[in-house]
Motif scaffolding. Structure first.
Motif, PDB file in Angstrom:
ATOM      1  N   VAL C 142       0.797  -1.161  -0.098  1.00 25.24           N
ATOM      2  CA  VAL C 142       0.127   0.035  -0.139  1.00 25.24           C
ATOM      3  C   VAL C 142       0.998   1.112  -0.019  1.00 25.24           C
ATOM      4  N   PRO C 143       0.604   2.104  -0.854  1.00 31.41           N
ATOM      5  CA  PRO C 143       1.715   3.327  -1.034  1.00 31.41           C
ATOM      6  C   PRO C 143       1.493   4.098   0.481  1.00 31.41           C
ATOM      7  N   GLY C 144       2.505   4.612   0.738  1.00 33.04           N
ATOM      8  CA  GLY C 144       2.329   5.401   2.041  1.00 33.04           C
ATOM      9  C   GLY C 144       2.534   4.611   3.258  1.00 33.04           C
ATOM     10  N   ASN C 145       2.717   3.215   3.074  1.00 31.15           N
ATOM     11  CA  ASN C 145       2.556   2.475   4.262  1.00 31.15           C
ATOM     12  C   ASN C 145       3.964   2.101   4.825  1.00 31.15           C
ATOM     13  N   SER C 146       4.326   2.010   6.349  1.00 30.93           N
ATOM     14  CA  SER C 146       5.606   2.002   6.455  1.00 30.93           C
ATOM     15  C   SER C 146       5.984   0.400   6.417  1.00 30.93           C
ATOM     16  N   GLN C 149       6.936   0.248   3.087  1.00 36.42           N
ATOM     17  CA  GLN C 149       8.397   0.786   3.081  1.00 36.42           C
ATOM     18  C   GLN C 149       9.632   0.041   3.593  1.00 36.42           C
ATOM     19  N   TYR C 172       2.386  -0.453  -6.953  1.00 38.65           N
ATOM     20  CA  TYR C 172       1.663  -0.702  -5.741  1.00 38.65           C
ATOM     21  C   TYR C 172       0.335  -1.555  -6.105  1.00 38.65           C
TER      22      TYR C 172
END
Ligand code: ATP
Ligand code: ATP
Ligand code: RIP
Ligand code: MG
Ligand code: MG
Lengths: 338, 338, 379, 536
Positions: C142-146, C149, C172
């Motif tokens: 999920v974009p923007g999920n740590s 990342q 993504y």
């Protein structure tokens, strides 16, 4: 008085210009979307040589088919001045039921699948009922319906959708017919039917009338109530069908299947030149919008930029498309070329 | 509250009616105003307090307020646009954007907080200005234009911060979620100030113009109202409120998340509708929407403490939404009936 | 602390409902354990689903604390947004156990595989399979999920070492089979000549996309879906060129977290708040073994096609840590007849620091991305 | 050029300094020439008529005068100085204001607020004092003899006629120098109030431009008239010197002759198409009437005597509070227009407000005509433009609607042609009973003639027509029989040659020759209007 030469002369001069001005406005915007798609596709070659190829077109058509089917329903609802936020939930409903009730090679599929679509249709009917009889604004009614349906699905599946995709669905999305991918042929057929329904059937006419002015339509003797319900039912059924396609495509259902399609389904319709206030727009335009968005998606994902920048570019292109396809623009053009 | 104030709070262009029909007058105000939603809120709160004795101590109240403030402010902004007969999807983008900015560039101390506030308002105002320009001057359909700006803002947010993280300045995180003299919740005050401002704005020429263009744009134009400027200002003001919402959200979560705005998109419309503001423009008010938002957040609490199976909470939320809207619609119609 | 005067422990299960099978399996096994003797008389379990909205989860935590919770087992939606609420909960004596995703608040226990190096190990496995060079896709979460990342950073750290490895497309897939399939299909349109795919959850969709395209298969590393593991073991697929490893996020983390918490509550274990590592599942193609029964027995690690959906996440069972459970527990949250709760192994593995993920103001270890499962076979 | 009265420009400086002149003004929309070349001069203290067919360019010229539309060419001078308003507000600053044809009031605001738009806040503070606004509103109403209207009432709650009056009052308030009235009587049944206001304005030395399709009232109030045809001003005449015939000829390009239809006796023996017994509700207080085959029954009434209710009830748009309706002798209980169409020999309704209840703007004229009979037009549910145009053709011919227009979006047609299309629709339905509410509102002579002809022909073919008209001459010309509604009841019924304007006027204000003392209200109109307001 009409046979008075002077007024005749004026009628012709005025009349004909006005007509062609209108015609161009609608058809031109449809063509413009199509052209935009082609331009994008060809432009894509600069990003990656293997883009702009037939195989990419194929990918676009297959991936676009879901959006086309969904935005057909969305388009009809918008045509009557409404909005359907329950599409994703209903699509998911269709997918889940198809896998749960029917499953892979179930001989009963021939009557179970229609039942699935019927169930979806019922959801659409409920929304319509709330809108027509309880006078809840479409935006809210369909929003509430989608919350309700999703939570029921969550409860029904206890979070884990079971079962496999019905063979028919798989065949529809994966099969090959005379060398062409089945979904592509299906898409062509669907677009044809959709166009017939919206632009060439009396029901389509009624919907345009209602979208233009309900009261006037009622006075003119149109079956207003029935025709206000119809689009929501059709929309729900086509959403359910889209769910079926999704299941066939990825041979399985998930509880969030439909989610990513809500805003695109609206965007496709609006980019296709429909008015969100209803009464104006064509299905062919919508199809153009849907294909445009999908094409964009495939190309964007090929650009080697970080996700954020890609997103910005995507938004910017949508904006440009909207600006290019502005109604006034075509009227101006229409009057320029004479 | 004085006659005008209520009318102001409640929204609908105030229309006192000859003393002859005083009862209708009261009913009118009730339905047009926040009366209904206020009642619903009180009712729910009573239920909540009954199930959860701690609900009444000042901490719980403050916590609830902190939870409510972002949606309340977002809904407040959305209300302005809806009153002018538009939809604003950029709400999600602006909130995410302000949130990541506050988390990536925290400014310490009260001075920093003040600066941050200005930054938020600036960001919101700027995006609002773009929306206003696209909708008021380039005549794009609001839902389409703001969809594009939303995508772009989301993109920018992801560029600034591609995964949750960063830290909002302590001063903002602590003070804006704290309590003055251990009782008065600051977040509540912020919302109160916005409502206060609204009561004033409602009584300016802009306020009247806002309702006018929402109800009948051509007529308003022929009456000398500057439609474009009014619409433009509306989007700017709305944007600023989203910015403020972003600030309060950041204060509560104390951290950045490039997707933080998304959940508020549809909720903001639900809140507006709950407040009885007509989605077709010209009727309703900001205060009612704030109460609508408060009701939505309170509902979570009530559903929790009444131990509804978490699968089906959506079911209840959906039903409550429909019932509330049906009711306010009903009362309004009674109010309008001669 | 024993259950005060015969009353049961009030335990809450707080989910982010992200919609994939993963989340519900994780929730189901907690329910199953809570219904397994003796816990069935000790525990009153309530589940709350908070969508993907941190605010909703904050509000849920608040409510749980006010309702006098003894413990909260949770999949946190954000690593930091919940901290203030958690801190307040701790002050009121509530135990917080986070599984899979983590929080940086130090008074909470994090039980996660995150520090176990899924990203770097799977990346190295792919590099090995490709002999150190080739065009690859990254199918992310999920974009923007740590979490996403962290996985990706680990992987990129490895790929960076191999100039021959070219990441031609990175997209993504939201940890979802269908999305993975569609996104991979898009990427394939631009790069039909891809030679390997590094994927997070949803990996089975990547394989389907390759199959849709006709053509051959390529090495794929991914997480633990049943479909993926079956594919890895399928000779037909292998013949087409499929190899890879199945690793990644085990839903079993939730069960482990819950049992740890109960042992602390019932005084069977002394443990201050800390970060506990859950071992990284690691099943290369040649180690895939079909289970005949309901459990992972004698080293089997995948179930027959007709038994579970392809999106079913296999690593929900664990013969050592969760012997009480079988697939019905995972699918329906039902306890196993006759089973009773077994004590956990005494020692726990402390997780390394992951700044911003499981600790706030902390340093990452020098060897943060060290390989634990594979050794480089090329260089 | 020569000015309004044909006098050469030279001389009369003092006067010309107080007039509003437009020379060679033109405006095109894309390829559509709205106004080709208009010269006109309005004198202070004079009421000047602007005549022309639908679509002749009147409203366009008006919009140009008011700054709502910017002309392509031409010069305008106000009191000698160049006048080129770029917005309504600029025009107002120069004290030029218009009462628009399609009213320009905001429905959700109060009467007072509408009066003061766009600037309600007084000089000093940016905040509006609602009391102050109400007070000023009341003042304005006072000044225009509209005290019966509540300044706080929502515009949307007021009947059309009152809205039109408020539109006019607002225009007068803002018109210090030039007042423009675009079809101000379109929905007023009587002109006295209007003319009184115009009188006062004229006395203040305001120059007034008066647009109307009703020559009678034009003659009553105006001294001279400029005629537009095809967007050109083809001349200005002193009304005293010109005959109706002359003027019509200037407008249409050929003579139009009026002939009263010889009243035809309908044998009472046959069961009437439509029989109504003391119908009540929606402004009606027990109305009974019968309508025979081949009969044209007129309804005359001042604004708001229940005529609207009567027609809407019969059309199935409202449900009666009491009374019975018989169609072809059978009890009828239909709840919507669709059902009405299918009830017995069918009832078809031509609505009052063309723009809001009548046309479907975006759709082709053909679609608008055939909408009620789509199922019959389509082949197995499918339908194409051609089919529609073919199906619409016959009824289009009956109203002499130029077939070219069938393909246009009806919204692009002039009101006259729009009205023809709607009339064609009611005929196309095949219903044997037509309910026509003010069938020629705001349409020019030529169009009127076509519509009259269609109505007569329909009756000749044995059809029954019930029609209301705000124009007495129309009733006199068309009706075999006439009912006068007053206060929601049938006050008088007139036969054949008794149907004369004087008798009608008397009856409309509740004046009964037989019982003079009875319930004849003293001052003209006002009581009737009192009823009007309560009736709605
Ligand atoms: N907005 C517009 N776009 C295009 N053409 C227009 C527009 N407005 C007016 N026209 C053209 O100008 C002509 C004159 O229109 P206008 O409204 O002035 O007629 P009119 O004299 O007011 O008719 P009526 O007596 O029905 O009010 C129309 O027939 C049309 O051809
Ligand atoms: N988009 C358009 N293109 C061309 N002509 C138009 C367009 N829109 C409106 N018109 C013209 O503008 C005029 C609209 O003027 P308006 O509505 O003031 O009066 P009208 O409809 O002509 O007649 P009436 O007095 O009966 O209302 C019509 O005559 C119509 O022909
Ligand atoms: O850790 C991730 C988990 O949070 C998600 O739900 O499934 C995929 C995993 O990689
Ligand atoms: Mg006009
Ligand atoms: Mg006109």
């Amino acid at each position: 008085m009409n046979d008075n030469p002077i007024s005749q002369a004026r009628f012709q001069q005025k009349g004909d210009t006005r007509r062609s001005a209108r015609v161009s406005a609608e058809t031109v915007s449809t063509f413009a979307v199509a052209i935009l798609c082609v331009v994008l596709l060809l432009g894509a070659r600069f990003i990656s040589p293997s883009l702009g190829s037939w195989s990419q077109v194929e990918t676009v058509l297959v991936l676009g088919s879901f959006l086309v089917v969904l935005s057909f329903g969305q388009g009809l609802v918008i045509l009557t001045g409404g909005l359907d936020l329950s599409l994703p939930a209903v699509a998911t409903l269709g997918g889940i039921l198809a896998t749960n009730w029917v499953g892979a090679s179930d001989p009963a599929a021939w009557y179970l699948l229609p039942l699935v679509l019927l169930a979806c249709g019922c959801v659409g009917f409920l929304s319509a009922a709330g809108i027509v009889w309880l006078k809840v604004p479409p935006f809210i009614m369909t929003l509430a319906m989608s919350i309700i349906v999703s939570s029921l699905l969550l409860g029904y599946t206890k979070g884990t959708p079971r079962g496999a995709a019905p063979d028919i669905a798989v065949a529809l999305m994966k099969g090959q017919v005379l060398g062409l991918p089945a979904p592509v042929l299906f898409l062509v057929a669907f677009v044809l039917l959709g166009w017939l329904f919206q632009s060439r059937s009396i029901y389509g006419r009624y919907l345009y009338a209602i979208g233009t002015n309900v009261e006037a339509a009622r006075i003119a003797g149109a079956p207003v109530t029935a025709m206000r319900i119809l689009p929501y039912v059709v929309s729900a059924v086509s959403a359910g069908f889209a769910g079926l396609m999704l299941v066939g495509y990825s041979s399985g259902a998930t509880l969030r299947m439909g989610d990513s399609y809500l805003l695109p389904s609206i965007a496709a319709v609006v980019i296709g030149g429909s008015s969100i206030l209803g009464g104006r727009g064509t299905f062919l335009g919508t199809v153009g919008g849907a294909i445009l968005l999908t094409t964009l998606g495939t190309i964007i994902s090929a650009i080697g930029l970080e996700f954020g920048l890609r997103t910005i570019i995507e938004g910017a292109i949508v904006l440009v498309a909207l600006l290019l396809l502005r109604e006034e623009l075509f009227q101006k053009l229409g009057s320029l070329w004479r | 509250m004085s006659d005008i104030a209520t009318a102001g709070a409640s929204g609908s262009a105030p229309s006192a009616v000859r003393s002859g029909s005083a009862p209708r007058h009261r009913l009118w105000r009730l339905t047009q105003g926040a009366g209904l939603i206020l009642g619903l809120y009180v009712l729910l709160y009573a239920l909540y307090a009954y199930q959860q004795p701690r609900a009444l101590d000042s901490y719980a109240i403050a916590a609830l307020m902190n939870n409510t403030a972002p949606l309340a402010l977002a809904a407040a902004g959305q209300t302005l646009v809806v009153l002018s007969r538009g939809f604003d999807l950029s709400i999600a983008g602006v909130i995410s954007l302000t949130n990541v900015v506050l988390a990536v560039y925290p400014l310490e101390g009260p001075g920093g907080a003040l600066l941050s506030l200005l930054v938020c308002l600036a960001i919101g105002g700027a995006v609002g200005a773009v929306n206003g320009w696209l909708v008021a001057y380039l005549r794009l359909q609001s839902i389409a234009a703001t969809l594009a700006t939303m995508i772009i803002c989301q993109g920018i947010a992801l560029v600034i911060l591609n995964a949750p993280g960063g830290a909002v300045s302590d001063w903002i995180a602590d003070e804006l979620t704290g309590r003055l003299w251990g009782v008065v919740p600051v977040s509540g005050l912020v919302v109160a100030v916005v409502i206060g401002l609204w009561l004033l704005v409602r009584r300016t020429d802009y306020g009247i113009a806002l309702y006018a263009i929402g109800a009948d744009e051509p007529a308003a134009a022929l009456s000398g109202v500057n439609v474009r400027r009014t619409r433009f200002l509306t989007f700017v003001a709305a944007g600023m409120l989203y910015g403020l919402a972003g600030l309060m959200l950041s204060a509560q979560t104390a951290t950045g998340n490039p997707n933080s705005g998304t959940p508020l998109l549809l909720l903001s419309f639900a809140a507006v509708a709950l407040g009885g503001t007509s989605l077709s423009g010209g009727r309703g008010g900001l205060f009612a929407s704030v109460m609508g938002a408060a009701t939505l957040t309170l509902l979570q609490k009530v559903l929790f403490s009444s131990g509804v199976s978490s699968f089906y909470t959506g079911l209840f939320q959906g039903v409550v939404l429909i019932v509330a809207v049906v009711f306010s619609g009903l009362l309004t119609r009674i109010g309008e009936r001669k | 602390a024993g259950p005060k005067d015969g009353k049961k422990y009030k335990i809450y299960l707080s989910l982010s409902y992200s919609g994939n099978a993963w989340q519900s399996e994780a929730a189901n096994i907690v329910k199953a354990l809570a219904a397994t003797p003796p816990y069935n008389d000790l525990v009153e379990l309530k589940e709350v689903i908070s969508g993907a909205d941190p605010q909703a989860q904050i509000s849920a935590y608040e409510s749980m604390i006010d309702a006098g919770a003894d413990g909260i087992v949770s999949f946190p939606i954000s690593a930091t947004a919940l901290n203030r609420t958690i801190k307040r909960g701790c002050e009121q004596g509530v135990l917080f156990f986070m599984y899979d995703a983590t929080v940086t608040e130090s008074c909470a226990y994090n039980v996660s595989y995150l520090s176990s190096g899924f990203g770097e190990n799977s990346a190295q496995a792919l590099v090995n399979a490709l002999g150190g060079k080739g065009k690859i896709f990254l199918s992310r979460g999920v974009p923007g999920n740590s979490v996403d990342q962290r996985h990706t950073d680990g992987a990129k750290h490895i790929f960076a070492k191999y100039p021959g490895i070219e990441v031609v497309s990175e997209y993504y897939s939201f940890w979802d089979d269908r999305t993975t399939q569609q996104e991979t299909a898009k990427a394939l349109a631009a790069h039909p000549d891809v030679q390997g795919i590094w994927a997070q959850a949803g990996e089975y969709g990547a394989i389907q996309a390759l199959l849709d395209k006709g053509g051959n298969l390529v090495p794929v590393t991914g997480e633990n879906s049943n479909g993926f593991r079956l594919a890895l073991a399928d000779p037909a697929m292998q013949a087409k060129g499929l190899t890879g490893v199945s690793a990644g996020s085990p839903p079993a983390q939730s069960g482990y977290a819950f049992k740890l918490m109960m042992e602390i509550l019932t005084g069977k274990r002394e443990l201050k708040p800390t970060n506990i590592e859950y071992p990284l599942p690691w099943v290369p193609a040649d180690k895939v073994k079909l289970c005949a029964g309901e459990k992972f027995e004698d080293g089997c690690n995948v179930f027959p096609k007709d038994r579970v959906p392809s999106s079913f996440v296999t690593e929900v069972l664990n013969p050592v840590l969760l012997p009480e459970l079988n697939i019905d527990s995972a699918l329906n949250g039902t306890p196993v007849k006759g089973a009773t709760i077994q004590p956990l192994p005494a020692e726990i593995v402390k997780a390394a620091n992951e700044p911003g993920i499981n600790c706030a103001r902390c340093e990452a270890a020098k060897d943060q991305y060290k390989l634990t499962k594979v050794a480089p076979t090329v260089n | 050029m020569t000015d309004a009265t044909g006098r050469p420009d030279t001389g009369e400086r003092h006067l010309s300094s107080r007039e509003m002149r437009a020379a060679g003004v033109s405006k095109s929309y894309g390829a559509t020439v709205a106004l080709e070349h208009a010269d006109i001069a309005l004198k202070a203290g004079e009421v000047h008529a602007l005549l022309g067919e639908n679509g002749a360019g009147k409203s366009t010229l008006v919009r140009i005068f008011t700054g709502a539309v910017i002309p392509d060419r031409g010069e305008m001078r106000l009191h000698g100085e160049i006048y080129a308003p770029r917005s309504i507000i600029e025009a107002r600053k120069r004290e030029v204001a218009t009462a628009f044809q399609e009213l320009s009031l905001v429905p959700n605001l109060s009467v007072a607020q509408n009066f003061l738009l766009p600037a309600l806040a007084g000089r000093g503070s940016p905040l509006i004092s609602h009391r102050h606004v109400l007070a000023r509103g009341a003042e304005i109403l006072e000044r225009h003899g509209l005290t019966r209207i509540d300044p706080a009432a929502r515009i949307g709650d007021l009947p059309l006629a009152e809205r039109q009056r408020i539109e006019i009052a607002r225009a007068i308030e803002n018109a210090g120098r030039v007042l423009i009235l675009d079809e101000p009587t379109a929905s007023l049944a009587e002109t006295d109030w209007l003319f009184e206001q115009i009188g006062k304005a004229r006395a203040r030395g305001v120059a007034i431009l008066y647009i109307s399709h009703r020559l009678a009232e034009v003659r009553e109030i105006c001294s001279s008239a400029t005629v537009l045809r095809n967007g050109r001003s083809i001349g200005t005449v002193g009304l005293a010197s010109a005959s109706d015939g002359d003027i019509f000829e200037m407008m249409v390009g050929h003579r139009v002759e009026h002939a009263r239809r010889p009243a035809r006796a309908v044998d009472a023996a046959r069961t009437p198409r439509l029989a109504v017994e003391n119908l009540a509700g929606h402004g009606l207080r027990g109305v009974s009437l019968h309508l025979g085959a081949g009969e044209i029954l007129g309804v005359a009434a001042l604004e708001g005597q229940g005529q609207r209710g009567l027609f809407r009830l019969l059309a199935g748009l409202e449900t009666p509070a009491g009374g019975v309706i018989r169609v072809d002798g059978k009890l009828a209980a239909y709840r919507n227009p669709r059902a009405a169409l299918r009830c017995g020999s069918g009832i078809s309704y031509l609505p009052e407000e063309r723009k809001t209840e009548g046309i479907l703007a975006g759709l082709s004229a053909a679609t608008n005509v055939v909408l009620p009979l789509l199922p019959r037009v389509g082949r197995a549910g499918f339908i194409g433009r051609r089919d529609e145009e073919k199906a619409a053709q016959p009824s289009a011919d009956q109203v002499a609607l130029n077939p070219r227009y069938l393909g246009f979006a009806i919204g692009d047609l002039s009101g006259g042609n729009q009205q023809k299309a709607l009339m064609a629709r009611t005929l196309a339905t095949g219903a044997r009973t037509l309910l026509l509410f003010d069938p020629t509102r705001g349409v020019d002579v030529g169009t009127k003639e076509s519509i009259y002809a269609a109505i007569r022909a329909f009756a000749e073919r044995g059809g029954s027509v019930l029609f209301y008209s705000s124009e007495l001459p129309e009733i006199v010309q068309l009706a075999d029989r006439c009912l006068v509604l007053y206060g929601g009841q049938v006050f008088r019924e007139l036969q054949g040659d008794d149907i004369a304007e004087q008798t009608l006027v008397a009856a409309m204000i509740g004046h009964d020759p037989c019982a003079p003392a009875a319930r004849a209200p003293a001052p003209f109109a006002t009581p009737a209007h009192a009823v009007a307001e309560n009736a709605r």
